[in-house]
Design a protein around this motif. Structure first.
Motif, PDB file in Angstrom:
ATOM      1  N   PHE C  59      -0.055   8.198   2.927  1.00  0.00           N
ATOM      2  CA  PHE C  59      -0.990   7.786   4.151  1.00  0.00           C
ATOM      3  C   PHE C  59      -0.570   6.616   4.728  1.00  0.00           C
ATOM      4  N   LEU C  61      -0.361   3.463   7.717  1.00  0.00           N
ATOM      5  CA  LEU C  61      -1.002   3.200   8.972  1.00  0.00           C
ATOM      6  C   LEU C  61       0.033   1.896   9.400  1.00  0.00           C
ATOM      7  N   PRO C 123       6.438  -2.740  -3.890  1.00  0.00           N
ATOM      8  CA  PRO C 123       5.321  -2.769  -4.481  1.00  0.00           C
ATOM      9  C   PRO C 123       3.922  -1.737  -4.083  1.00  0.00           C
ATOM     10  N   VAL C 124       4.059  -1.574  -2.682  1.00  0.00           N
ATOM     11  CA  VAL C 124       2.727  -0.903  -2.346  1.00  0.00           C
ATOM     12  C   VAL C 124       2.650   0.596  -2.417  1.00  0.00           C
ATOM     13  N   ARG C 126       2.770   2.264  -4.865  1.00  0.00           N
ATOM     14  CA  ARG C 126       2.087   2.509  -6.125  1.00  0.00           C
ATOM     15  C   ARG C 126       0.722   2.756  -5.718  1.00  0.00           C
ATOM     16  N   LEU C 127       0.077   2.469  -4.872  1.00  0.00           N
ATOM     17  CA  LEU C 127      -1.281   2.963  -4.663  1.00  0.00           C
ATOM     18  C   LEU C 127      -1.213   4.214  -3.860  1.00  0.00           C
ATOM     19  N   LYS C 128      -2.432   4.723  -4.202  1.00  0.00           N
ATOM     20  CA  LYS C 128      -2.787   6.273  -3.658  1.00  0.00           C
ATOM     21  C   LYS C 128      -3.694   6.298  -2.399  1.00  0.00           C
ATOM     22  N   GLY C 129      -3.576   7.275  -1.775  1.00  0.00           N
ATOM     23  CA  GLY C 129      -4.682   7.972  -0.970  1.00  0.00           C
ATOM     24  C   GLY C 129      -5.090   6.554   0.038  1.00  0.00           C
ATOM     25  N   HIS C 130      -6.601   6.537   0.118  1.00  0.00           N
ATOM     26  CA  HIS C 130      -6.969   5.543   1.080  1.00  0.00           C
ATOM     27  C   HIS C 130      -6.759   4.167   0.972  1.00  0.00           C
ATOM     28  N   TYR C 131      -6.337   3.982  -0.506  1.00  0.00           N
ATOM     29  CA  TYR C 131      -5.907   2.478  -0.807  1.00  0.00           C
ATOM     30  C   TYR C 131      -4.792   1.932  -0.244  1.00  0.00           C
ATOM     31  N   ALA C 133      -3.532   3.565   2.395  1.00  0.00           N
ATOM     32  CA  ALA C 133      -3.837   3.319   3.975  1.00  0.00           C
ATOM     33  C   ALA C 133      -4.230   1.999   4.133  1.00  0.00           C
ATOM     34  N   VAL C 134      -5.197   1.437   3.415  1.00  0.00           N
ATOM     35  CA  VAL C 134      -5.661   0.128   3.790  1.00  0.00           C
ATOM     36  C   VAL C 134      -4.688  -0.806   3.554  1.00  0.00           C
ATOM     37  N   ALA C 135      -3.920  -0.745   2.451  1.00  0.00           N
ATOM     38  CA  ALA C 135      -2.711  -1.624   2.295  1.00  0.00           C
ATOM     39  C   ALA C 135      -1.738  -1.823   3.285  1.00  0.00           C
TER      40      ALA C 135
END
Lengths: 298, 242, 333
Positions: C59, C61, C123-124, C126-131, C133-135
């Motif tokens: 996800f 943005l 790097p980014v 690796r994050l999932k879902g809404h995290y 999105a925020v990153a």
């Protein structure tokens, strides 16, 4: 560099941090209970600021009453948002809630533009609030002290509610395990609503402070501070209220010091600095300083 | 006291319970046994309102001769208020809350302060270790202690019907024996018990009556002893050749 | 219908589209042409975000950030040296003297966005879902801040204006056709199926030997490429580029198109993008005459919320029309 300048910076950091902390608390409470990053939370700050402006300017109410009204307005807004947008989606994937909150945020901002126009308005405070207060040779105003004092008061009041009351116990239980909380007879819908109301009330008051501190407000004012408060919540560990408070002060302080101590060419990069920190923390310290959750984020 | 009538439950596209019917009489201990995935936990969660059945009724009569209610239309908190406590699988104590707070949450719907402190005292008498650990976070307790806390927490609601999901799960045999003795005691003192157990030997030894659940429907029922002696049950659940 | 007939039909459709473009160019006024241009660019953006977001469930943005990068790179390469000297006297010599034609500059803009996607993705992702999105939102803000502050390269908040009006409906149509082709071909390739598998269940996909990390970064890069190209188109359509254009509101608009169309469905994104952008364009005169600025955004946000409640998988889910599936299946690498 004079001691006065340093004190200026510290007070500036504390004031900014106070506002971040108040907004971050709401992010953390709501996330803690339903794992929702409520993007619209920042816009409650804007609503709080405009409600204050309206009450002070149009009705000329005394300040304590205005503060109460801002609390109520923020809380009421949180209640409406939760009922209208988030409750119908309970149980959907996390990202769905996040998109919905983004939609709510865009809607509130544009409603603000539609009703109030995008033109910034002067936010007038009573004179005594903007009067200078001499403290250790620094250039500060009464309002700075008032912001820090009331933020600390509200934050500790909230911690007390969470720690000591029946509702607070229910909120902690719900945050930890929603299904089991229901098996104890806790009406989780009411608990979630309470978290929204309390968190949003604090954000509303932060709007009051924002207006008083910076003197101008517009319908998009909640966007950046909202996002930064989220960063503060992540620093402290989303879900932890004390973490959010600490994260707020840490962020406010480091932002002010970043601008105040580094050569001026770096000052325009303060937002990049804040969001760079966000990405870094998400990557290396996903649970923040105080988060205990073992939930998978990365 | 409790009657499940032709319950159907769907989770997504899976049909989990397919016309399940069973009854728990007042004052009984009734056990529900079956393999993993047969739908035991789903049955219990349906009774306590965490899952809404697609069709069927959960008829509950709190007082003998009193009015009957259909639990399948009630929210979990209303069901708790009607005197049903559900002690979930894996204990699920609130690990960041203190032991004392866990007990207080168990009595969340009660408003009688004196009654609450009396029952708190009773829990501490039942399990002295909980008094000792009263201000510790529940997460720091051992598995057996957490089970005691989970039961004590369920009792804080003064249940008429106590639902237990796998009370022996992951516990040492000695502690399991203690827990089962306690269940018998509670039952003797008037609490009706409905439990789900993997440990079929212990469950059938304790229960007055039992049901065998397979693939979402009851395939066998009888007294605990009858089932314990049934060759099919012995082969499938008691781990011994018939 | 046999595959050959299908291909023929597809070619005919593309040709018919080209015919319509020719008609529009010949008979539509500038106002309606520019609306068609905007609709087409919106479709490119939505379909390309769908490759990132719908296929692998990333996800993001950050789409406007890629668009901004592509837009600035294209503009800098195309801008005549004389004007560059006026706007940006401090450019390095090789860039100051560059004067590329539009097509290679667009491609370079796309590639620059790909480069940025790889840099940020490593790097980014690796994050999932809404995290995640925020990153990616953080990434968008950082890019905005950089554009505002790198005066020597971007002319800061003023942006670059007076760009040549190079974008016409032909360019938009060509890019849209390529985007659609790549998106469909990717979706029905084994790689695309691997991506969808990663979206459904990453663990299971990994167990089947699907390199999840590579699938995700590829999805991000492909999406970024077309976002970059559409940034170039956009800049040379409105003949200006400013940092403020690539806002969160734009990210939200593209996301709304993808979600409403059905994340994972290329056809859904295409139709939703066309529908929503036509709708907002139609609402603009209403907004202006009634002075209800922001009305379109409010309606779109409401529509999105209603869609999330009533039809969370969007209009099309992850489905495509049967004929398209038959056309592309097994034909792509």
């Amino acid at each position: 560099m004079s001691g006065g300048y340093l004190t200026d910076l510290l007070v500036g950091g504390l004031t900014l941090g106070s506002m971040y902390a108040l907004v971050a608390i709401g992010f953390s409470m709501i996330y803690g209970i339903i794992r929702l990053i409520n993007f619209a939370h920042g816009d409650i700050v804007m609503i709080g600021a405009f409600v204050t402006l309206g009450l002070v300017q149009a009705l000329d109410l005394p300040l304590p009453l205005v503060a109460l009204a801002t609390l109520a307005a923020g809380g009421g807004m949180g209640l409406i948002i939760e009922r209208a947008a988030f409750r119908p989606m309970r149980g959907a994937p996390q990202v769905t809630g996040f998109i919905a909150s983004l939609a709510v945020s865009i809607m509130l901002q544009n409603l603000g533009v539609l009703i109030l126009t995008a033109q910034p308005r002067n936010f007038v405070c009573p004179d005594w609030l903007s009067a200078p207060a001499r403290l250790l040779g620094a250039n500060i105003r009464v309002i700075d002290l008032a912001i820090v004092a009331s933020a600390l008061g509200l934050a500790s009041g909230l911690m007390l509610v969470i720690k000591k009351t029946r509702l607070g116990m229910a909120m902690r239980a719900t945050a930890e395990n929603l299904d089991t909380a229901r098996l104890m007879g806790i009406d989780v819908n009411r608990t979630i609503m309470a978290a929204f109301v309390m968190g949003s009330a604090l954000a509303g008051v932060a709007g009051f402070m924002w207006g008083g501190k910076f003197g101008q407000i517009d319908p998009l004012l909640g966007y950046v501070p909202g996002l930064k408060s989220f960063v503060a919540a992540v620093i402290g560990g989303v879900g932890s209220v004390p973490g959010a408070i600490l994260g707020g002060y840490l962020l406010g302080m480091s932002e002010v010091l970043f601008v105040g101590l580094l050569p001026p060419v770096y000052a325009p990069y303060r937002d990049a600095f804040v969001f760079g920190t966000l990405i870094l923390i998400l990557l290396v310290l996903p649970n923040g300083l105080f988060g205990t959750s073992t939930e998978e984020r990365a | 006291m409790l009657r499940l009538e032709d319950i159907h439950v769907h989770r997504g596209r899976t049909h989990v319970l397919k016309g399940l019917t069973l009854a728990v009489g007042r004052g009984e201990i009734v056990a529900l046994i079956g393999a993993n995935g047969a739908g035991k936990t789903t049955t219990l969660r349906t009774v306590s309102g965490l899952i809404r059945p697609t069709s069927g009724a959960v008829v509950y009569q709190p007082e003998p001769g009193g009015p009957q209610v259909d639990l399948s239309r009630l929210a979990p908190e209303k069901i708790v208020a009607a005197g049903i406590s559900h002690c979930p699988e894996g204990r699920q104590v609130f690990s960041s809350l203190s032991v004392r707070e866990n007990l207080l949450v168990g009595g969340y719907l009660r408003r009688d302060k004196e009654g609450i402190s009396r029952d708190l005292e009773r829990s501490f008498e039942l399990f002295p270790i909980l008094r000792e650990r009263g201000h510790q976070a529940a997460g720091s307790l051992s598995g057996g202690e957490q089970m005691m806390l989970a039961i004590a927490r369920a009792l804080m609601n003064r249940p008429k019907l106590l639902i237990l999901d796998e009370p022996s799960l992951g516990l040492a045999p000695l502690i399991v024996a203690r827990i089962f003795a306690l269940i018998a005691e509670l039952n003797a003192a008037g609490t009706t018990v409905f439990l789900v157990e993997q440990n079929a030997v212990m469950a059938l030894g304790l229960a007055h009556r039992a049901y065998v659940l397979e693939l979402g429907a009851i395939v066998l029922s009888g007294t605990g002893r009858e089932l314990a002696e049934n060759p099919e049950v012995r082969r499938a659940y008691l781990g011994s050749a018939a | 219908m046999s595959r050959t007939t299908l291909r023929l039909a597809a070619l005919c459709t593309v040709a018919a589209g080209a015919g319509l473009v020719a008609l529009a160019q010949a008979f539509c006024g500038d106002y309606y042409l520019s609306i068609l241009d905007f609709v087409g660019i919106a479709a490119v953006l939505a379909v390309s975000l769908n490759v990132t977001n719908g296929f692998t469930g990333l996800f993001s943005l950050g789409h406007p950030a890629f668009m901004a990068i592509g837009g600035y790179v294209t503009a800098l390469l195309v801008l005549p040296p004389g004007r560059k000297e006026m706007f940006l006297p401090d450019l390095p010599a090789w860039l100051a003297s560059a004067e590329w034609s539009f097509a290679p500059a667009l491609a370079a803009g796309g590639l620059a966005a790909v480069l940025a996607a790889c840099l940020v993705g490593l790097p980014v992702l690796r994050l999932k879902g809404h995290y995640l999105a925020v990153a990616t939102m953080g990434f968008l803000i950082i890019v905005q801040v950089l554009i505002v502050n790198l005066d020597w390269l971007t002319r800061g908040p003023l942006g670059l204006n007076g760009l040549a009006p190079l974008t016409d409906l032909w360019w938009v149509y060509a890019v849209l056709v390529v985007t659609l082709y790549v998106a469909y071909a990717l979706k029905f390739s084994s790689l695309g199926r691997a991506m969808l598998a990663v979206r459904e269940d990453e663990l299971a996909a990994r167990c089947l030997g699907i390199p999840a990390a590579r699938a995700r970064i590829l999805a991000l890069a492909v999406g970024a490429f077309f976002a970059g190209v559409s940034g170039g188109l956009w800049a040379h359509l409105i003949t200006a580029i400013t940092p403020g254009s690539f806002s969160l509101l734009m990210a939200f608009t593209i996301v709304a198109m993808v979600v409403i169309g059905g994340s994972g469905s290329v056809t859904g994104s295409l139709l939703a993008a066309v529908g929503i952008s036509l709708f907002t364009e139609a609402l603009k005169p209403v907004e202006e005459s009634l002075e209800l600025y922001g009305l379109a955004e409010i309606v779109m946000a409401l529509g999105l919320i209603v869609c999330l409640v009533l039809r969370p998988r969007g209009l099309f889910g992850s489905e495509e029309p049967r004929l398209l599936a038959r056309l592309f299946e097994n034909s792509a690498p």
